[in-house]
Scaffold this motif. Structure first.
Motif, PDB file in Angstrom:
ATOM      1  N   UNK A   1       0.833  -1.209   0.000  1.00 35.25           N
ATOM      2  CA  UNK A   1       0.000   0.000   0.000  1.00 35.25           C
ATOM      3  C   UNK A   1       0.866   1.256   0.000  1.00 35.25           C
ATOM      4  N   UNK A   2       0.356   2.270  -0.652  1.00 37.78           N
ATOM      5  CA  UNK A   2       1.018   3.574  -0.637  1.00 37.78           C
ATOM      6  C   UNK A   2      -0.004   4.657  -0.373  1.00 37.78           C
ATOM      7  N   UNK A   3       0.427   5.687   0.323  1.00 34.97           N
ATOM      8  CA  UNK A   3      -0.484   6.793   0.625  1.00 34.97           C
ATOM      9  C   UNK A   3      -0.767   7.593  -0.643  1.00 34.97           C
ATOM     10  N   UNK A   4      -2.045   7.773  -0.952  1.00 32.63           N
ATOM     11  CA  UNK A   4      -2.441   8.573  -2.120  1.00 32.63           C
ATOM     12  C   UNK A   4      -3.545   9.549  -1.707  1.00 32.63           C
ATOM     13  N   UNK A   5      -3.866  10.460  -2.615  1.00 36.62           N
ATOM     14  CA  UNK A   5      -5.035  11.301  -2.436  1.00 36.62           C
ATOM     15  C   UNK A   5      -6.161  10.770  -3.302  1.00 36.62           C
ATOM     16  N   UNK A   6      -7.398  11.119  -2.947  1.00 33.21           N
ATOM     17  CA  UNK A   6      -8.558  10.739  -3.755  1.00 33.21           C
ATOM     18  C   UNK A   6      -9.454  11.953  -3.931  1.00 33.21           C
ATOM     19  N   UNK A   7      -9.979  12.075  -5.175  1.00 32.13           N
ATOM     20  CA  UNK A   7     -10.978  13.109  -5.462  1.00 32.13           C
ATOM     21  C   UNK A   7     -12.150  12.418  -6.122  1.00 32.13           C
ATOM     22  N   UNK A   8     -13.377  12.778  -5.811  1.00 32.64           N
ATOM     23  CA  UNK A   8     -14.503  12.138  -6.498  1.00 32.64           C
ATOM     24  C   UNK A   8     -14.533  12.556  -7.965  1.00 32.64           C
ATOM     25  N   UNK A   9     -14.918  11.624  -8.840  1.00 38.02           N
ATOM     26  CA  UNK A   9     -15.047  11.954 -10.260  1.00 38.02           C
ATOM     27  C   UNK A   9     -16.168  12.966 -10.454  1.00 38.02           C
TER      28      UNK A   9
ATOM     29  N   UNK B   1       0.056  -0.331  -4.579  1.00 37.60           N
ATOM     30  CA  UNK B   1       0.877   0.294  -5.622  1.00 37.60           C
ATOM     31  C   UNK B   1       0.405   1.710  -5.921  1.00 37.60           C
ATOM     32  N   UNK B   2      -0.132   2.376  -4.937  1.00 35.67           N
ATOM     33  CA  UNK B   2      -0.774   3.670  -5.144  1.00 35.67           C
ATOM     34  C   UNK B   2       0.101   4.673  -5.860  1.00 35.67           C
ATOM     35  N   UNK B   3       1.396   4.654  -5.539  1.00 36.64           N
ATOM     36  CA  UNK B   3       2.286   5.653  -6.130  1.00 36.64           C
ATOM     37  C   UNK B   3       2.400   5.493  -7.637  1.00 36.64           C
ATOM     38  N   UNK B   4       2.044   4.295  -8.149  1.00 31.26           N
ATOM     39  CA  UNK B   4       2.146   4.087  -9.594  1.00 31.26           C
ATOM     40  C   UNK B   4       0.807   4.245 -10.301  1.00 31.26           C
ATOM     41  N   UNK B   5      -0.200   4.682  -9.559  1.00 30.05           N
ATOM     42  CA  UNK B   5      -1.545   4.665 -10.142  1.00 30.05           C
ATOM     43  C   UNK B   5      -2.187   6.049 -10.174  1.00 30.05           C
ATOM     44  N   UNK B   6      -1.383   7.107 -10.100  1.00 26.87           N
ATOM     45  CA  UNK B   6      -1.936   8.459 -10.107  1.00 26.87           C
ATOM     46  C   UNK B   6      -2.730   8.670 -11.392  1.00 26.87           C
ATOM     47  N   UNK B   7      -3.905   9.257 -11.265  1.00 27.07           N
ATOM     48  CA  UNK B   7      -4.745   9.511 -12.433  1.00 27.07           C
ATOM     49  C   UNK B   7      -5.748   8.409 -12.700  1.00 27.07           C
ATOM     50  N   UNK B   8      -5.558   7.263 -12.113  1.00 26.61           N
ATOM     51  CA  UNK B   8      -6.470   6.135 -12.339  1.00 26.61           C
ATOM     52  C   UNK B   8      -7.814   6.400 -11.657  1.00 26.61           C
ATOM     53  N   UNK B   9      -8.864   5.870 -12.245  1.00 24.73           N
ATOM     54  CA  UNK B   9     -10.179   5.961 -11.599  1.00 24.73           C
ATOM     55  C   UNK B   9     -10.425   4.668 -10.830  1.00 24.73           C
ATOM     56  N   UNK B  10     -10.904   4.828  -9.617  1.00 24.46           N
ATOM     57  CA  UNK B  10     -11.100   3.663  -8.747  1.00 24.46           C
ATOM     58  C   UNK B  10     -12.444   3.792  -8.057  1.00 24.46           C
ATOM     59  N   UNK B  11     -13.023   2.665  -7.670  1.00 22.08           N
ATOM     60  CA  UNK B  11     -14.314   2.719  -6.970  1.00 22.08           C
ATOM     61  C   UNK B  11     -14.094   2.825  -5.472  1.00 22.08           C
ATOM     62  N   UNK B  12     -14.862   3.704  -4.865  1.00 22.00           N
ATOM     63  CA  UNK B  12     -14.805   3.892  -3.409  1.00 22.00           C
ATOM     64  C   UNK B  12     -16.102   3.314  -2.857  1.00 22.00           C
ATOM     65  N   UNK B  13     -15.975   2.235  -2.085  1.00 18.15           N
ATOM     66  CA  UNK B  13     -17.147   1.440  -1.709  1.00 18.15           C
ATOM     67  C   UNK B  13     -17.259   1.327  -0.189  1.00 18.15           C
ATOM     68  N   UNK B  14     -18.446   1.626   0.308  1.00 22.73           N
ATOM     69  CA  UNK B  14     -18.692   1.399   1.732  1.00 22.73           C
ATOM     70  C   UNK B  14     -20.097   0.855   1.888  1.00 22.73           C
TER      71      UNK B  14
END
Lengths: 985, 95
Positions: A890-898, A946-959
């Motif tokens: 795991x790597x620390x990343x930021x997230x923004x909603x699409x 692998x967060x540091x290698x995935x900048x710009x990727x869209x991901x689902x945030x699920x709860x």
């Protein structure tokens, strides 16, 4: 109301009648009565219903061993369930009611349990309610709880106060019967510091319950004489209504003093109870003995009770369970009861003695070699069936039956430290093992010495022995002449052959059959039998029950009782209310709370506070017109970004590190380097645990070559200091370095925002240059402000803006916040709370507790390269474990909603687009989320594979528990000023 | 329990925080070739004796001394107490 069953004499005060009620009916008793004695005097035998079968039950004993007469005392918030009527001291207006019955004690609808008793045999819980599993919680348990309940709590907070206290003494004496008083007299006269604790409200123990004279005096009179002498001694503390309930390590005893239980409510400023922690150099257990019954068919009817208890009721309380009493005994003590009752004018219907050679009597009929085999009387004993020596049966009408099966020394406290009692054949009972505990001795009946004469002598003797070890010399006082009857007993535990149930444990409804069944089913260890049958559990802990069950088990096993052994005795000896253990630690006083130096000022501003560890911190500062917390927080965040804000950061831990080797020491505790940090500079430091996971972060400011100020997070201030002391004292004891926590010594405020310097310049004394050149980013120094007030200034930033932290001695904290706010008016300065602090740091991508949660490595936090390989620091070696260096970690990343309107929630998990949301596909989780006024959307920090290698990727945030599923874009954790330009202006 | 603090005399164990086996003092050489294995063993492997046990207690509500307490795990009898600082130096940790 007449007291039909009141006899003559006794230690009650007939000039002080007391009225009380039981189940709504009014009665009268006297001062000196217990609830049980007063009920008996009023001819009330039925006092409760049994736990499992709802069988009608009456009082069984006259002391704290009582299994049956459990009642609720008082009403409304003072209502107290499961108290024993035998130890409830009567007071005027006492309200008592019976438990575990519906609708009334005489007619209990749940008594049908009794008819179905064959379904409720040993282990019925385990056998009956196994399937389906889901039914347990929803159906079985609530039903069983309702049916097999004890008393009820009222549900409101207890209005009384409970206290705690600490006592020290040379000799703690537990119990004030003949041996206890002889001990106290011996030790008291020798000048030792003595505490004499007695659970009863009068000192004297069994002396109060007997008719035998001590020399020419009544036992109670002699006890009163001794007590009055002890009262005159300054070195003796007398604690009545005090139960020593546990022995702990190294001479520490727990005791509870029922200061106000005998009053309708505590008198003002007095506690209801006090929990004493007693430190004793030596202790003497003089707690006497408890009588045990003999089991036979239907031996649980109201009116059937311990013979010694009958004697106590007659002699001390002038009360009897009936005018026509039979006694069933296996030893001479049963005869004493019959004699005493007879002397009090009670008719002894017969004395049934299972021994063939029972001593004869001229006062009453003795049926030797006979046994009581059954009884009649649904709500109270009407008659007993006796099998005579020749095998013939005889029915005897009687209203009460006394059972005398011998006496068990109260060995409990000698076993609390795993001591095991030993069997004494002479009295057919367990006695304390001698010489196993150098701190606690037993004397008198507690040691198996059952005559009064023996008790007096052994008490004095043991006192001398114990005091000698403390170099206090003592002499045996002149002791009165007392009875010295030998113990004649033929062990006899239960009557064989009956078809019905013979109760061993009245409180838990455990019968002889239950023990036999448990044994048949393979439960052979006494500890297993206890748990399978519930023998010896609940409020009485089997004080009158265990030994009979051991005897049955021994018989089944073909062993002796000592070979079967006894269950372990654990504290408490008798029940202790939770309130006493809690003491003053209730509600807001549950633990200490700490206020920041600006607390009073913040209160004046109408701040909303939040608990942070022990601290109360301002969460936000609402102003007029704001009705939702987000309005306040957004405004505070924007003000910091646009102009300037102030936040109290005193709660962060501060540790002063001084010494010639201070820099080397910091090199060891931080994973990054500190040796080369110049004086006047501050550096961010990451502390690892030895296992390579992050422990805490903060800054270290170098004020001098040999002087650093380390800061920690608020939550870890204490553990980090402990850890640093461990490193200093245990790992690097050769370093010249000293530590001290100065968290409380300095009030510290963050001043953050583009106008921070302009504001500070208004209060910093002009001799100090705090311009960008004179005091650049990460500078630190000792300065003066407001005309010579000493202060410390650190140019550090948690918010990502131009920022400082300024510290002054704590007593100036309140003045400083007022001065800063005044000086900041021209910049529209705002105070900001922990919420805005959180938003600001998430926008900047700084880690906090949510990220430093004990499961994150430096690499996960994006600080892998900070771990210096050039020096030996805590955690460096194990950081190199291959598993912690995985590329796909795991790597620390930021997230923004699409979609900018979507909220992100912390705790939500991350899933790849197009994959099922399950644990196997889990890609990480959101650690911190907030609405960012700067971005204009919800933003978050997250750990992503692998967060540091995935900048710009869209991901689902699920709860799923929040019904949340949105798409987010993976970004850098730095939402604002990634280059750090704002910090350096 | 009561711990006989070498500087302060008998103190209630409630004043202390317990850490664990005193072998934590014997931190391996971080520069050795077998450092990774050594640290693994140091951190994760412990004896669990029924009997005499040397352990670390921190006098947090007191003078902040780390102590090495020799305690019998079966009886809680404490047979020896010394400053961890002294103990560590004797184990050669100041070199």
């Amino acid at each position: 109301m007449s007291q039909k069953s009141r006899l003559d004499g006794g230690l009650i005060d007939r000039s002080r009648p007391l009225s009380f009620s039981f189940d709504g009916k009014n009665y009268t008793g006297y001062a000196g009565d217990t609830l049980a004695s007063a009920l008996l005097a009023n001819d009330v035998r039925l006092m409760g219903r049994s736990f499992k079968y709802h069988r009608p039950r009456g009082v069984f004993s006259a002391g704290s061993e009582e299994p049956n007469a459990l009642v609720e005392l008082r009403s409304s918030a003072r209502r107290e369930p499961n108290t024993r009527a035998t130890v409830a001291e009567l007071f005027d207006g006492l309200e008592a009611s019976s438990q575990n019955r519906f609708p009334s004690l005489r007619f209990d609808a749940l008594a049908f349990n009794d008819a179905f008793s064959s379904f409720l045999s040993a282990g019925f819980y385990y056998k009956t309610f196994m399937w389906p599993a889901a039914f347990w919680e929803k159906l079985y348990e609530p039903a069983i709880r309702r049916a097999a309940g004890l008393g009820r709590l009222y549900g409101k907070e207890d209005p009384d106060n409970y206290d705690k206290g600490f006592l020290h003494c040379d000799l703690l004496i537990i119990g004030s019967g003949p041996s206890g008083l002889a001990t106290a007299l011996t030790a008291g006269r020798a000048g030792a510091e003595v505490i004499l604790a007695e659970e009863d409200f009068i000192f004297g123990g069994r002396l109060l319950a007997e008719r035998n004279l001590l020399s020419e005096q009544d036992g109670s009179e002699w006890a009163a004489t001794v007590i009055s002498e002890l009262q005159s001694l300054a070195n003796v503390r007398l604690l009545s209504r005090t139960t020593v309930f546990g022995q702990y390590d190294h001479g520490i005893f727990g005791a509870v003093e029922r200061v106000s239980d005998h009053l309708p409510e505590p008198i003002s400023h007095k506690p209801r109870q006090v929990l004493w922690r007693i430190y004793a150099k030596r202790a003497l257990l003089t707690a006497g003995a408890t009588e045990r019954p003999i089991a036979f068919e239907n031996n649980d009817r109201p009116g059937i009770m311990l013979a010694g208890a009958m004697r106590a009721y007659a002699n001390r309380w002038a009360a009897t369970a009936s005018q026509d009493i039979a006694i069933f005994t296996n030893n001479d003590d049963g005869h004493r009861t019959a004699r005493d009752l007879s002397a009090q004018g009670v008719n002894i219907v017969a004395l049934v003695d299972c021994r063939i050679d029972a001593p004869p009597s001229t006062e009453f009929e003795v049926l030797s070699g006979a046994q009581v085999v059954n009884s009649r009387g649904r709500l109270g004993l009407k008659s007993i069936q006796v099998q005579l020596r020749d095998g013939s049966m005889k029915e005897l009408a009687c209203g009460a039956l006394g059972l005398a099966g011998g006496w068990n020394p109260n060995v409990h406290l000698t076993c609390h430290k795993r001591g095991r009692p030993i069997w004494n054949d002479k009295i057919s009972a367990f006695v304390p093992a001698t010489d196993t505990d150098p701190l606690l001795r037993a004397a008198g009946a507690a040691a198996g010495i059952l005559s009064t004469h023996g008790a007096l002598l052994s008490g004095a003797g043991k006192a001398i022995e114990a005091l000698k070890e403390l170099d206090i010399s003592a002499r045996t006082p002149i002791l009165p002449k007392a009875e010295d009857a030998p113990v004649n007993i033929a062990p006899f535990w239960y009557v064989k052959g009956g078809k019905g149930r013979a109760w061993l444990d009245l409180q838990n409804d455990v019968t002889v059959k239950d023990i036999k069944l448990a044994h048949q089913e393979g439960f052979k260890s006494v500890e297993h039998v206890k748990r399978y049958t519930t023998l010896g559990m609940a409020t009485d802990q089997g004080k009158t029950a265990n030994i009979g069950a051991l005897a049955v088990l021994a018989e089944m096993e073909g062993k002796t009782i000592p070979d079967v052994g006894t269950t372990i005795f654990r504290p408490p000896y008798t029940p202790v209310s939770i309130g006493a253990f809690a003491g003053g630690s209730r509600g807001k006083e549950f633990r200490p709370y700490r206020l920041t130096p600006s607390h009073k000022w913040a209160e004046e501003q109408g701040a909303v506070f939040v608990e942070a560890g022990n601290w109360l911190r301002a969460q936000w500062f609402p102003i007029e017109g704001e009705s939702h917390w987000r309005q306040s927080v957004d405004r505070e965040v924007i003000a910091v970004r646009k102009s300037v804000g102030i936040c109290d950061v005193t709660t962060l831990g501060k540790i002063d590190v001084q010494g010639a080797d201070a820099a080397e020491f910091l090199n060891h505790i931080y994973c990054n380097g500190f040796a080369k940090l110049p004086v006047g500079k501050t550096r961010y430091g990451l502390m690892l645990r030895e296992d390579g996971f992050a422990m805490d972060d903060g800054t270290a400011a170098r004020l001098a070559e040999d002087h650093f100020i380390v800061t920690t997070t608020t939550a870890n201030a204490v553990p980090v200091f402990r850890h640093m002391e461990f490193c200093r004292q245990c790992l690097w004891p050769g370093l010249d370095v000293q530590l001290i926590s100065t968290t409380e010594a300095w009030a510290q405020f963050a001043v953050a925002g583009p106008n921070a310097r302009d504001l500070l310049q208004k209060i910093v004394d002009p001799t100090h240059d705090i311009s960008n050149e004179g005091f650049p980013y990460m500078a630190c120094g000792e300065i003066t402000i407001c005309g010579c007030l000493r202060a410390r200034l650190f140019r550090i930033s948690f918010s990502g803006e131009l920022a400082y932290e300024i510290a002054v001695p704590t007593r100036y904290g309140d003045a400083l916040i007022r001065r800063l706010m005044e000086a900041g008016k021209e910049f529209d300065v705002v105070p900001y709370g922990t919420e805005a602090l959180g938003v600001l740091r998430i926008e900047k991508g700084h880690s906090a507790g949510n990220e430093l949660n004990g499961q994150s490595t430096a690499a996960m936090l994006g600080m892998g390269r900070m771990v210096s390989q050039k020096k030996d620091s805590i955690g460096r070696v194990l950081t190199g474990r291959p598993h912690l260096l995985r590329e796909d970690d795991y790597r620390l990343v930021g997230l923004k909603p699409v979609n900018a309107g979507d909220p992100i929630l912390s705790g939500a998990h991350l899933m790849n687009v197009g994959e099922i949301a399950n644990a196997a596909n889990d890609q990480g989780w959101v650690t911190s989320a907030a609405y960012s006024p700067h971005i204009g959307a919800s933003i978050a920090l997250a750990f992503l594979k692998k967060g540091d290698q995935r900048l710009g990727e869209v991901i689902r945030i699920v709860s799923p528990i929040d019904n949340l599923e949105i798409e987010g874009e993976v970004t850098s954790p730095h939402f604002i000023d990634p280059e750090g330009e704002r910090l350096r202006v | 329990m009561i711990i006989n603090h070498p500087l302060l005399g008998p103190r209630d164990a409630q004043e202390f925080v317990y850490l664990g086996d005193a072998s934590l003092i014997d931190r391996p050489d971080a520069s050795g070739e077998t450092a990774l294995d050594d640290f693994h063993d140091y951190l994760y492997l412990r004896d669990n004796p029924a009997g005499s046990h040397k352990e670390l207690w921190f006098h947090e509500q007191g003078d902040r001394s780390w102590l090495v307490v020799t305690r019998d795990t079966r009886t809680h009898e404490i047979t020896h107490v010394e400053l961890a600082f002294e103990y560590a130096k004797r184990r050669g940790r100041d070199k």
